[in-house]
Design a protein around this motif. Sequence first.
Motif, PDB file in Angstrom:
ATOM      1  N   ALA A 177       2.158   1.965  -9.356  1.00 29.62           N
ATOM      2  CA  ALA A 177       1.660   3.204  -8.841  1.00 29.62           C
ATOM      3  C   ALA A 177       2.601   4.258  -9.295  1.00 29.62           C
ATOM      4  O   ALA A 177       3.768   4.087  -9.327  1.00 29.62           O
ATOM      5  N   PRO A 200      -3.704   3.372  -4.709  1.00 32.07           N
ATOM      6  CA  PRO A 200      -4.251   4.468  -3.907  1.00 32.07           C
ATOM      7  C   PRO A 200      -4.323   5.802  -4.644  1.00 32.07           C
ATOM      8  O   PRO A 200      -5.187   6.613  -4.343  1.00 32.07           O
ATOM      9  N   LEU A 201      -3.430   6.028  -5.591  1.00 30.95           N
ATOM     10  CA  LEU A 201      -3.403   7.331  -6.254  1.00 30.95           C
ATOM     11  C   LEU A 201      -4.146   7.344  -7.579  1.00 30.95           C
ATOM     12  O   LEU A 201      -4.147   8.359  -8.273  1.00 30.95           O
ATOM     13  N   MET A 243       0.793  -1.213   0.000  1.00 36.54           N
ATOM     14  CA  MET A 243       0.000   0.000   0.000  1.00 36.54           C
ATOM     15  C   MET A 243       0.831   1.271   0.000  1.00 36.54           C
ATOM     16  O   MET A 243       0.289   2.370  -0.004  1.00 36.54           O
ATOM     17  N   SER A 258       2.281   4.230  -1.282  1.00 34.17           N
ATOM     18  CA  SER A 258       2.174   5.100  -2.442  1.00 34.17           C
ATOM     19  C   SER A 258       1.660   4.391  -3.663  1.00 34.17           C
ATOM     20  O   SER A 258       1.999   4.713  -4.775  1.00 34.17           O
ATOM     21  N   GLY A 259       0.845   3.389  -3.435  1.00 37.08           N
ATOM     22  CA  GLY A 259       0.297   2.694  -4.575  1.00 37.08           C
ATOM     23  C   GLY A 259       1.326   1.938  -5.317  1.00 37.08           C
ATOM     24  O   GLY A 259       1.117   1.523  -6.421  1.00 37.08           O
ATOM     25  N   GLU A 269      -9.460   2.220  -8.184  1.00 42.55           N
ATOM     26  CA  GLU A 269      -9.819   1.453  -6.989  1.00 42.55           C
ATOM     27  C   GLU A 269      -8.832   0.335  -6.675  1.00 42.55           C
ATOM     28  O   GLU A 269      -9.112  -0.551  -5.869  1.00 42.55           O
TER      29      GLU A 269
END
Length: 573
Positions: A34, A385-386, A26, A28-29, A382
Amino acid sequence: MTNTIDAGDGSAVDSLRRGEVSVLRMLSGVRGKATTVLAAACAAVVCAGAVSVGGAVGVGGAVGAGIAAAEPALDSTLDSTPARLSTSGDGQARILDDQGRTVILRGVNVNGLGEYYQEFPDLDPTIPLTEADFAGIAAKGFNVVRLIMTWSRIEPQRGVFDQAYLDEIAEAVNWAKKHDIGVILDMHQDAWGPAVNTPDGTVCPSFMKPAVGWDGAPAWATAVTGPVMTCRLEDSREVSVAVQTSFENFYNDLNGVQGEFVKSWEFVVRRFATDPAVVGYDLLNEPNPGLAVGFNDYVRLGQMYDRLVPAIRAAEASVPGGFSHTVYFEPGVVSSILPTPGPATSSADSSGSAGSAGSASSGPSGFTSDSNLVYAPHIYNESLPLAMGTIEQGFANAQKAADNYGTPFFSGEWGFFGKPADDASKLARYAAAEDSYRVGGTWWQWKQACGDPHNIHVRGERPDCQAGEFGGLSDFPADDPLLPILTRAYPRAVPGELTDIRADVPSGALEVEGVADREGVSADLWVPQRCGSPAVSGTNVGTAAVRSVDGGYRVSVPVTAAGVYQVDVVCAG
């Protein structure tokens, strides 16, 4: 039938099943896909995509002919001649084969031939690729792989191109061909390349971290910066002076570095110019905007593509029997924070009117006159996170951008990397949107080694896994709640325009509708093994042939008249 998913609790799944260590998943994605914004002021995201929920609903009892039971013989390979693929912008923008059928490409990313930075000598960053991988991919019902290749191996020294590396790629393409899988050659990069790592002994500012290297460009093409300039923003691999300056130099063609990138693509294309098993070229993975967010994403990226695509076409034409392969082009990596994704036409200003016309080279896409194109965002909504917006918004945005370009769209990367029970409901919605929009994509990814930088991110932080261990789709247990959704039935190719896909995930049943432009062309369907004994009927269709293959069935159904048709596959269980 209803489109229901048994999520399960996922309790037996180990920490590597999503291809990376849970403690880092999780951050920073990251997971490797990410991304974040580059300039100091921006926050990042993954390119967006788009749409409304479709729905996998039940298979009805349509009238018609052609009940067929599955043949008992198991055939794990299909040595058919691959069809040449192209695109059409007439009516419904779509991918077509050489029979004029609409093609849906669904599959997985494969990184075994990529060159990744290695932080720990005992942890390899990739898993060697074998033919067994392609057999396993085919057994999931997939018909395409996005095969990662890296510039650092293609041109390890400036002006020196590695023929032996192309031999490895060609071997993989031949393995794919044996299992009836098409290959998108993906010029991959993450955070520019392996040589952006922070040197040992460097003390980074308090708000930054010592960066690992990644994959992509060779060391000789990497910007020369001081050791501290390799430090990355704490929550983003994309934000470092070394990464951003390397991209800025690339867009400016400083010392001809972009020209060398073009030559590398020409080198690859000449090798595969006549091969229909190569179904496309993905020009550059997740382009970073360098030092000019909101300008390079639109103008410089479009200019680079406008230079590269004609060079690819010239390379194809230089080989006897060479033909136009579909080009997959991506928006910038931070496109979701921009008013609209790029690239724009070469002459566009920085306002970012993607798809605008105005230059002599502008065609339907807005940045090149070439028409054999697919817009290829990464729909991670989804998931990371970013990545902004819902899954449905991601698909809607992708469709809107593709409409502006006048092209089909294809999600070159997507996936969910949390707990299986939590991810199953999201994946079900993603699958419903994918079917509703009648598009495909490639899951990230097939295998991910313990030593992959996606599992590490920061110098010296050892991942919670062992040498030889890997995660990814190939490692999903048989009872993983995501597998039935990923392996659901779908049309690989159908006559004319495809107008509806309705897949029932639990049973494996399928309902397909389309409009044929002529009679006598057959639909090619994938049906998973859980369907049991598929029975095929429909409207304006002839007798189906059902063949058992590893993991399921291939169903061939001739359409008997031009116009509307429907194919129903009902499962005995």
